[in-house]
Design a protein around this motif. Sequence first.
Motif, PDB file in Angstrom:
ATOM      1  N   ALA A   1     -74.195  10.376  72.800  1.00 31.18           N
ATOM      2  CA  ALA A   1     -72.809  10.758  72.553  1.00 31.18           C
ATOM      3  C   ALA A   1     -72.452  10.667  71.076  1.00 31.18           C
ATOM      4  O   ALA A   1     -71.671  11.478  70.564  1.00 31.18           O
ATOM      5  CB  ALA A   1     -71.872   9.864  73.371  1.00 31.18           C
ATOM      6  N   VAL A   2     -73.018   9.693  70.367  1.00 31.58           N
ATOM      7  CA  VAL A   2     -72.780   9.585  68.922  1.00 31.58           C
ATOM      8  C   VAL A   2     -73.288  10.832  68.203  1.00 31.58           C
ATOM      9  O   VAL A   2     -72.641  11.351  67.286  1.00 31.58           O
ATOM     10  CB  VAL A   2     -73.450   8.318  68.355  1.00 31.58           C
ATOM     11  N   LEU A   3     -74.440  11.323  68.625  1.00 26.60           N
ATOM     12  CA  LEU A   3     -74.979  12.547  68.018  1.00 26.60           C
ATOM     13  C   LEU A   3     -74.078  13.735  68.319  1.00 26.60           C
ATOM     14  O   LEU A   3     -73.860  14.599  67.456  1.00 26.60           O
ATOM     15  CB  LEU A   3     -76.396  12.806  68.526  1.00 26.60           C
ATOM     16  N   ALA A   4     -73.525  13.787  69.525  1.00 28.69           N
ATOM     17  CA  ALA A   4     -72.578  14.857  69.855  1.00 28.69           C
ATOM     18  C   ALA A   4     -71.326  14.740  68.998  1.00 28.69           C
ATOM     19  O   ALA A   4     -70.768  15.750  68.531  1.00 28.69           O
ATOM     20  CB  ALA A   4     -72.221  14.792  71.337  1.00 28.69           C
ATOM     21  N   ALA A   5     -70.880  13.503  68.759  1.00 31.05           N
ATOM     22  CA  ALA A   5     -69.712  13.291  67.903  1.00 31.05           C
ATOM     23  C   ALA A   5     -69.989  13.731  66.472  1.00 31.05           C
ATOM     24  O   ALA A   5     -69.102  14.260  65.789  1.00 31.05           O
ATOM     25  CB  ALA A   5     -69.318  11.817  67.915  1.00 31.05           C
ATOM     26  N   THR A   6     -71.228  13.536  66.027  1.00 29.93           N
ATOM     27  CA  THR A   6     -71.611  13.974  64.681  1.00 29.93           C
ATOM     28  C   THR A   6     -71.405  15.475  64.529  1.00 29.93           C
ATOM     29  O   THR A   6     -70.831  15.951  63.535  1.00 29.93           O
ATOM     30  CB  THR A   6     -73.080  13.616  64.408  1.00 29.93           C
ATOM     31  N   LEU A   7     -71.868  16.221  65.520  1.00 33.45           N
ATOM     32  CA  LEU A   7     -71.681  17.673  65.489  1.00 33.45           C
ATOM     33  C   LEU A   7     -70.202  18.030  65.545  1.00 33.45           C
ATOM     34  O   LEU A   7     -69.743  18.974  64.882  1.00 33.45           O
ATOM     35  CB  LEU A   7     -72.430  18.324  66.656  1.00 33.45           C
ATOM     36  N   GLY A   8     -69.444  17.267  66.328  1.00 34.37           N
ATOM     37  CA  GLY A   8     -68.018  17.533  66.439  1.00 34.37           C
ATOM     38  C   GLY A   8     -67.278  17.283  65.139  1.00 34.37           C
ATOM     39  O   GLY A   8     -66.405  18.071  64.735  1.00 34.37           O
ATOM     40  N   VAL A   9     -67.605  16.193  64.453  1.00 31.70           N
ATOM     41  CA  VAL A   9     -66.982  15.890  63.169  1.00 31.70           C
ATOM     42  C   VAL A   9     -67.341  16.957  62.144  1.00 31.70           C
ATOM     43  O   VAL A   9     -66.491  17.411  61.364  1.00 31.70           O
ATOM     44  CB  VAL A   9     -67.409  14.492  62.674  1.00 31.70           C
ATOM     45  N   PHE A  10     -68.592  17.367  62.150  1.00 34.08           N
ATOM     46  CA  PHE A  10     -69.049  18.416  61.233  1.00 34.08           C
ATOM     47  C   PHE A  10     -68.316  19.733  61.502  1.00 34.08           C
ATOM     48  O   PHE A  10     -67.890  20.428  60.569  1.00 34.08           O
ATOM     49  CB  PHE A  10     -70.551  18.614  61.384  1.00 34.08           C
ATOM     50  N   GLY A  11     -68.164  20.065  62.768  1.00 35.74           N
ATOM     51  CA  GLY A  11     -67.556  21.347  63.113  1.00 35.74           C
ATOM     52  C   GLY A  11     -66.054  21.400  62.939  1.00 35.74           C
ATOM     53  O   GLY A  11     -65.500  22.436  62.559  1.00 35.74           O
ATOM     54  N   THR A  12     -65.370  20.273  63.190  1.00 38.90           N
ATOM     55  CA  THR A  12     -63.901  20.271  63.146  1.00 38.90           C
ATOM     56  C   THR A  12     -63.327  19.708  61.853  1.00 38.90           C
ATOM     57  O   THR A  12     -62.161  19.969  61.519  1.00 38.90           O
ATOM     58  CB  THR A  12     -63.331  19.453  64.317  1.00 38.90           C
ATOM     59  N   GLY A  13     -64.111  18.910  61.150  1.00 34.06           N
ATOM     60  CA  GLY A  13     -63.600  18.280  59.939  1.00 34.06           C
ATOM     61  C   GLY A  13     -62.584  17.180  60.221  1.00 34.06           C
ATOM     62  O   GLY A  13     -61.840  16.766  59.330  1.00 34.06           O
ATOM     63  N   THR A  14     -62.551  16.696  61.453  1.00 34.16           N
ATOM     64  CA  THR A  14     -61.632  15.618  61.841  1.00 34.16           C
ATOM     65  C   THR A  14     -62.424  14.464  62.454  1.00 34.16           C
ATOM     66  O   THR A  14     -63.612  14.607  62.778  1.00 34.16           O
ATOM     67  CB  THR A  14     -60.594  16.104  62.869  1.00 34.16           C
ATOM     68  N   GLY A  15     -61.749  13.329  62.638  1.00 33.24           N
ATOM     69  CA  GLY A  15     -62.404  12.172  63.232  1.00 33.24           C
ATOM     70  C   GLY A  15     -62.234  12.064  64.732  1.00 33.24           C
ATOM     71  O   GLY A  15     -62.725  11.115  65.341  1.00 33.24           O
ATOM     72  N   TRP A  16     -61.592  13.061  65.362  1.00 31.30           N
ATOM     73  CA  TRP A  16     -61.324  12.974  66.797  1.00 31.30           C
ATOM     74  C   TRP A  16     -62.584  12.919  67.659  1.00 31.30           C
ATOM     75  O   TRP A  16     -62.622  12.165  68.644  1.00 31.30           O
ATOM     76  CB  TRP A  16     -60.420  14.126  67.237  1.00 31.30           C
ATOM     77  N   PRO A  17     -63.634  13.675  67.347  1.00 33.16           N
ATOM     78  CA  PRO A  17     -64.857  13.531  68.162  1.00 33.16           C
ATOM     79  C   PRO A  17     -65.435  12.116  68.095  1.00 33.16           C
ATOM     80  O   PRO A  17     -65.929  11.585  69.099  1.00 33.16           O
ATOM     81  CB  PRO A  17     -65.815  14.561  67.543  1.00 33.16           C
ATOM     82  N   ASP A  18     -65.370  11.508  66.919  1.00 30.69           N
ATOM     83  CA  ASP A  18     -65.849  10.134  66.748  1.00 30.69           C
ATOM     84  C   ASP A  18     -65.027   9.176  67.599  1.00 30.69           C
ATOM     85  O   ASP A  18     -65.567   8.281  68.271  1.00 30.69           O
ATOM     86  CB  ASP A  18     -65.751   9.763  65.264  1.00 30.69           C
ATOM     87  N   ILE A  19     -63.717   9.374  67.606  1.00 32.85           N
ATOM     88  CA  ILE A  19     -62.826   8.526  68.386  1.00 32.85           C
ATOM     89  C   ILE A  19     -63.065   8.725  69.885  1.00 32.85           C
ATOM     90  O   ILE A  19     -63.063   7.760  70.667  1.00 32.85           O
ATOM     91  CB  ILE A  19     -61.362   8.833  68.024  1.00 32.85           C
ATOM     92  N   ALA A  20     -63.289   9.973  70.292  1.00 34.59           N
ATOM     93  CA  ALA A  20     -63.527  10.255  71.708  1.00 34.59           C
ATOM     94  C   ALA A  20     -64.791   9.559  72.198  1.00 34.59           C
ATOM     95  O   ALA A  20     -64.815   8.986  73.302  1.00 34.59           O
ATOM     96  CB  ALA A  20     -63.637  11.764  71.926  1.00 34.59           C
TER      97      ALA A  20
END
Length: 214
Positions: A158-177
């Motif tokens: 899930a952390v790796l998925a959050a990495t992609l999410g942060v990269f794609g959105t430019g926000t910290g919400w994937p990390d928080i999720a």
Amino acid sequence: MPCCSSDTCSSGVAATGRYRSVLWVVLGINAAMFLIEIVAGLAVGSAALQADALDFLADAANYGISLFVLGLGLRWRAGAALIKGASMGFFGLWVAGSALWHALHGTVPGWGTMGVVGSLALVANLACLALLYAWRDGDANMRSVWICSRNDSIANAAVLAATLGVFGTGTGWPDIAVATVMAALAIQGAVVIVRQALGEFRRDRRPDPVPVLR
């Protein structure tokens, strides 16, 4: 005097010896990954990495407890499982609070470091999971060790998925999720471990059946 054949007793001792060796290995892996992830998580402001680092620390402590009670009676092992279950629940609540804090402050972690460290953590936990696989259906103490490693592997993915999410959105919400999901996993695992440990406590208190004389 133990009621078992010499072959059975030797097999049990050998199995305990192998499990002890495995626990020492996974303890070392978890301690090393805690140091790596806590430094990286604080450096880039990642709630998920910090949460995962504390999870590694909790697991290292739990493996130490498991080593201490290995070979002791059921009550000792169930007591150790209760301590580990409680610590997992506390960890889950802490991670939930940390995720809320980062959400309120709008933290945007560094996705590059998250990806590298998250990948290393996933490899480390998969190695621990493979080492512990043979003892996944043991008593509450052994099962708690297995559940910890299983949850860690899921969290790392899930952390790796959050990495992609942060990269794609430019926000910290994937990390928080992801941090929130890790909190939920810890709390769920704590409930399972505590429930089984309490059941083993109850079984251990039952008196031996009185033999019927004929």
